[in-house]
Design a protein around this motif. Sequence first.
Motif, PDB file in Angstrom:
ATOM      1  N   SER A  57     -30.743   8.357 -17.279  1.00  9.79           N
ATOM      2  CA  SER A  57     -31.667   9.492 -17.346  1.00  9.79           C
ATOM      3  C   SER A  57     -31.493  10.220 -18.671  1.00  9.79           C
ATOM      4  O   SER A  57     -30.461  10.850 -18.911  1.00  9.79           O
ATOM      5  CB  SER A  57     -31.389  10.467 -16.191  1.00  9.79           C
ATOM      6  OG  SER A  57     -31.998  11.721 -16.429  1.00  9.79           O
ATOM      7  N   PRO A  58     -32.479  10.163 -19.552  1.00  2.00           N
ATOM      8  CA  PRO A  58     -32.413  10.911 -20.816  1.00  2.00           C
ATOM      9  C   PRO A  58     -32.193  12.408 -20.582  1.00  2.00           C
ATOM     10  O   PRO A  58     -31.497  13.063 -21.359  1.00  2.00           O
ATOM     11  CB  PRO A  58     -33.778  10.640 -21.455  1.00  2.00           C
ATOM     12  CG  PRO A  58     -34.193   9.306 -20.891  1.00  2.00           C
ATOM     13  CD  PRO A  58     -33.696   9.326 -19.473  1.00  2.00           C
ATOM     14  N   LYS A  59     -32.776  12.923 -19.522  1.00  2.00           N
ATOM     15  CA  LYS A  59     -32.632  14.348 -19.205  1.00  2.00           C
ATOM     16  C   LYS A  59     -31.171  14.671 -18.873  1.00  2.00           C
ATOM     17  O   LYS A  59     -30.623  15.689 -19.304  1.00  2.00           O
ATOM     18  CB  LYS A  59     -33.536  14.710 -18.017  1.00  2.00           C
ATOM     19  CG  LYS A  59     -33.608  16.193 -17.698  1.00  2.00           C
ATOM     20  CD  LYS A  59     -34.594  16.438 -16.554  1.00  2.00           C
ATOM     21  CE  LYS A  59     -34.635  17.928 -16.198  1.00  2.00           C
ATOM     22  NZ  LYS A  59     -35.554  18.173 -15.045  1.00  2.00           N
ATOM     23  N   TYR A  60     -30.538  13.766 -18.121  1.00  2.00           N
ATOM     24  CA  TYR A  60     -29.125  13.958 -17.762  1.00  2.00           C
ATOM     25  C   TYR A  60     -28.243  13.830 -19.005  1.00  2.00           C
ATOM     26  O   TYR A  60     -27.319  14.631 -19.210  1.00  2.00           O
ATOM     27  CB  TYR A  60     -28.722  12.931 -16.712  1.00  2.00           C
ATOM     28  CG  TYR A  60     -27.290  13.038 -16.253  1.00  2.00           C
ATOM     29  CD1 TYR A  60     -26.847  14.141 -15.524  1.00  2.00           C
ATOM     30  CD2 TYR A  60     -26.374  12.027 -16.537  1.00  2.00           C
ATOM     31  CE1 TYR A  60     -25.536  14.240 -15.094  1.00  2.00           C
ATOM     32  CE2 TYR A  60     -25.051  12.114 -16.108  1.00  2.00           C
ATOM     33  CZ  TYR A  60     -24.631  13.220 -15.386  1.00  2.00           C
ATOM     34  OH  TYR A  60     -23.328  13.314 -14.962  1.00  2.00           O
ATOM     35  N   GLU A  61     -28.542  12.839 -19.845  1.00  2.00           N
ATOM     36  CA  GLU A  61     -27.763  12.645 -21.072  1.00  2.00           C
ATOM     37  C   GLU A  61     -27.829  13.887 -21.951  1.00  2.00           C
ATOM     38  O   GLU A  61     -26.816  14.346 -22.493  1.00  2.00           O
ATOM     39  CB  GLU A  61     -28.292  11.426 -21.841  1.00  2.00           C
ATOM     40  CG  GLU A  61     -28.128  10.092 -21.130  1.00  2.00           C
ATOM     41  CD  GLU A  61     -26.684   9.663 -20.989  1.00  2.00           C
ATOM     42  OE1 GLU A  61     -25.867   9.965 -21.895  1.00  2.00           O
ATOM     43  OE2 GLU A  61     -26.352   9.026 -19.971  1.00  2.00           O
ATOM     44  N   ALA A  62     -29.023  14.450 -22.075  1.00  2.00           N
ATOM     45  CA  ALA A  62     -29.198  15.639 -22.907  1.00  2.00           C
ATOM     46  C   ALA A  62     -28.423  16.827 -22.339  1.00  2.00           C
ATOM     47  O   ALA A  62     -27.814  17.606 -23.083  1.00  2.00           O
ATOM     48  CB  ALA A  62     -30.685  15.983 -23.021  1.00  2.00           C
ATOM     49  N   LEU A 118     -28.411  15.043 -11.727  1.00  2.00           N
ATOM     50  CA  LEU A 118     -27.854  13.815 -11.137  1.00  2.00           C
ATOM     51  C   LEU A 118     -28.029  13.792  -9.627  1.00  2.00           C
ATOM     52  O   LEU A 118     -28.444  12.772  -9.048  1.00  2.00           O
ATOM     53  CB  LEU A 118     -26.368  13.713 -11.497  1.00  2.00           C
ATOM     54  CG  LEU A 118     -25.581  12.569 -10.868  1.00  2.00           C
ATOM     55  CD1 LEU A 118     -26.093  11.225 -11.372  1.00  2.00           C
ATOM     56  CD2 LEU A 118     -24.088  12.727 -11.165  1.00  2.00           C
ATOM     57  N   VAL A 119     -27.729  14.904  -8.972  1.00  2.00           N
ATOM     58  CA  VAL A 119     -27.810  14.971  -7.508  1.00  2.00           C
ATOM     59  C   VAL A 119     -29.260  14.879  -7.039  1.00  2.00           C
ATOM     60  O   VAL A 119     -29.560  14.176  -6.068  1.00  2.00           O
ATOM     61  CB  VAL A 119     -27.141  16.272  -6.993  1.00  2.00           C
ATOM     62  CG1 VAL A 119     -27.426  16.488  -5.527  1.00  2.00           C
ATOM     63  CG2 VAL A 119     -25.624  16.196  -7.219  1.00  2.00           C
ATOM     64  N   ASP A 120     -30.160  15.558  -7.726  1.00  2.00           N
ATOM     65  CA  ASP A 120     -31.572  15.490  -7.342  1.00  2.00           C
ATOM     66  C   ASP A 120     -32.150  14.092  -7.563  1.00  2.00           C
ATOM     67  O   ASP A 120     -33.025  13.646  -6.826  1.00  2.00           O
ATOM     68  CB  ASP A 120     -32.386  16.514  -8.131  1.00  2.00           C
ATOM     69  CG  ASP A 120     -32.129  17.944  -7.675  1.00  2.00           C
ATOM     70  OD1 ASP A 120     -31.447  18.124  -6.635  1.00  2.00           O
ATOM     71  OD2 ASP A 120     -32.603  18.887  -8.345  1.00  2.00           O
ATOM     72  N   ASP A 121     -31.646  13.398  -8.584  1.00  2.00           N
ATOM     73  CA  ASP A 121     -32.091  12.026  -8.856  1.00  2.00           C
ATOM     74  C   ASP A 121     -31.439  11.007  -7.924  1.00  2.00           C
ATOM     75  O   ASP A 121     -31.844   9.845  -7.900  1.00  2.00           O
ATOM     76  CB  ASP A 121     -31.746  11.631 -10.295  1.00  2.00           C
ATOM     77  CG  ASP A 121     -32.743  12.179 -11.314  1.00  2.00           C
ATOM     78  OD1 ASP A 121     -33.776  12.727 -10.894  1.00  2.00           O
ATOM     79  OD2 ASP A 121     -32.476  12.032 -12.515  1.00  2.00           O
ATOM     80  N   VAL A 122     -30.415  11.439  -7.191  1.00  2.00           N
ATOM     81  CA  VAL A 122     -29.610  10.547  -6.350  1.00  2.00           C
ATOM     82  C   VAL A 122     -29.149   9.349  -7.199  1.00  2.00           C
ATOM     83  O   VAL A 122     -29.305   8.190  -6.841  1.00  2.00           O
ATOM     84  CB  VAL A 122     -30.374  10.057  -5.095  1.00  2.00           C
ATOM     85  CG1 VAL A 122     -29.397   9.527  -4.049  1.00  2.00           C
ATOM     86  CG2 VAL A 122     -31.222  11.169  -4.490  1.00  2.00           C
ATOM     87  N   GLY A 123     -28.564   9.693  -8.346  1.00  2.00           N
ATOM     88  CA  GLY A 123     -27.993   8.654  -9.200  1.00  2.00           C
ATOM     89  C   GLY A 123     -26.835   7.945  -8.519  1.00  2.00           C
ATOM     90  O   GLY A 123     -26.555   6.779  -8.789  1.00  2.00           O
ATOM     91  N   GLN A 124     -26.167   8.649  -7.635  1.00  2.00           N
ATOM     92  CA  GLN A 124     -25.140   8.101  -6.743  1.00  2.00           C
ATOM     93  C   GLN A 124     -25.356   8.791  -5.390  1.00  2.00           C
ATOM     94  O   GLN A 124     -26.047   9.799  -5.307  1.00  2.00           O
ATOM     95  CB  GLN A 124     -23.718   8.403  -7.245  1.00  2.00           C
ATOM     96  CG  GLN A 124     -23.505   8.324  -8.741  1.00  2.00           C
ATOM     97  CD  GLN A 124     -23.398   6.904  -9.250  1.00  2.00           C
ATOM     98  OE1 GLN A 124     -23.362   5.951  -8.469  1.00  2.00           O
ATOM     99  NE2 GLN A 124     -23.363   6.741 -10.572  1.00  2.00           N
TER     100      GLN A 124
END
Length: 530
Positions: free
Chosen positions: A458-463, A489-495
Motif C-alpha cells: 500500500s503506497p498510502k501505508y508506506e508514506a 493497515l488494519v482497515d485494509d486487513v493487510g493481516q
Amino acid sequence: MLKNMLKATVFATTMTLAAGTFYTQAFAETVYNRGTAAESESVDPHKTSTVYEANVLRDLFQGLVMQDEKANLIPGAAESWTVSDDGTVYTFKLRKDGVWSDGSPVTADDFVYAFHRLEDPATGAEYASMLYPVKNAEEVNTKKGKPEDMGVKAIDANTLEVTLKAPTPYFLEMLTHQATYPVNKASIEKLGADWIKPGKLVSNGAYTLAEWVPNDHMKLVKNPKFWDAASVKFDVVNYIPTEDRSSAMKRFEAGELDSYDDLPTEQLADLKTKFGDQIHVGPYLGTYYYAIKTDKAPWDNVELRNAISMAIDRDFIAEKVWQNSMLPGYSMVPPGIEGYTPAMAKYADMPQIDREDAAKKVLEKLGYTPEHPLKMEIRYNTSENHKNTAVAIQEQLKPLGVDVTLLNTDTKTHYSFLEQKGDYDVARAAWIADYKDPETFLGISRKASGNNYSDYNSPKYEAAMDKAAAAGGKPEERMKELSEAERILVDDVGQIPLLYYSYHDIVSSKLHGFVDNVMDVHPSRFVSKD
C-alpha cells in the motif's frame, strides 16, 4: 548396560534426551536441557527469523548491546557508547577483552563486515530491512548504493561509528536482535557455507556450537574465551526440539527437560494443578495473526478480507482454545508499549452475533453461501494450539458459506514456505517484539520486508510509515503518526490479528535466573541450576 550406568552416578549423570539416545556428562559438568517447540533452521545470524533461533543465537553470539535476564539493555560487545546531540550518530567503544572463540579479537571491522553482509542482496537476509534506519543501508540492499556508502565505519579497531538517516528511538534495542550480531569474516571466507557447522562455527558469545543432530538436540558448550566466562554457570546447554507440546510435558515430568518454551493450553488448568508455580504465564509483547494473500484473487478484495476477519470469534478462541492464556486481538501492535495507542479494528466493540450477520451479508453479496461456498485453506505449523485454533475458525466460518481446509507442516517447513512467497490463502503467523516499539510490529507489513508474508503493498501505508520515521526526534508526534499508519493497515486487513500473546513456559524449580519478562528473553548465561 543401563543398570550399570545408573549405579555409577558418583562419576557420571546420564540423561535420556530421546528414545534410545543417552548423553553422559562428567560429574562436575553442569548441564541445562532446554526444551524448545521448534527446530532452528540455521545458526547464521543473517539467515534466521524465529524466536527459537533467536534464543540459540543469543547464547552463541553477542551484539553491540544485549539483554539481561529481565530483558533490560546491557553492554555487549560494546562496553560503552555515545550519541550525538541530533540523535543520528552513535559511537560505540568495543571492549578490549572481547575475542572470538578462536582467540582473535572482535573489532569494529567485524561489525562493518556484518552490517554490509546483512544488506548485501546476495545474502538474501530476511531481516535486511532492520538496518534501514542506517544511512544508505536500504540503498545498498536494493542495489541503489555501494556498501562503502553505508553509515557504518571503523574509526579504529575498538571504535565503531554508525550514522542514521534520522533519529531512531528504538535503535539501541534493535541492536539486541540477532540480525545485527557480528560474524567472523575470516571463517566465512575460508569455509564458505560450512562456517556454521558444529566445531567450525567461530562465535563471540558465552557458548560455542559443539553438536547438532537434527530433530534431536543442539549442544552448546561454554566458551572459555568469552570475556565474562567466569560468571557463566552451565558448561553445556542442550537445545532439545519437541514440537508436540504434550510430549514435552511428559519429558519435563521425567526430568529430561529443565524448561520448555510453550504449553498445550487445552491442558493448562491441569498443568497448573500438577506443576504449580513451575508454570509461567504472563504478558508478552507478541501478536498471533493470520497472514492472508492480499495479491491473490479472491483475497485481493478488502471487503472479503474484512468479512473473514470480522466473522472470527476471538473471544471464544482466547477462552476455550487458549484457556484465557491469550487475549482477543484486534490490532497488529499489542497493548503495553509506553506512549502508544494501538489502532483497533472498527468492529472490535460490536457483539459477535452482529459481526457474523454483517460478514454474512458481504459474503452473500460476493456470491458465497453454504450452497456455493468460498474455498479457503489455512496453513499452520505443528502445534496442538495452532491446530485447535484453526479448527475453531473452520467451524465458525462454515455456516457463513466458507469451506475451510487445513494444511499442517513442521515449523521449519512452514516458515520456509512463507519466506519463499509460496502460494497459499491464509497462514498462521506470529510476531514477537524484536524491541519495545510499535515499529517492530508495523514494519513487517512494509513492501520491502522479508516478513511481509501477505505481500501487502500500500503506497498510502508506506508514506505513513515514512512520515512516522521522519518524526523520530519528536516522540509524541512519532507515536501518533505510527498509530495513523496502523489505522491504514488494519482497515485494509493487510493481516488478520487474532490474539495478543502471553508467554507460556514451564520451568523447573531447580533453575534460577529464568526471570519472567514481557520479551520472554532468557539468556542461558544468566541461568543456573541447583
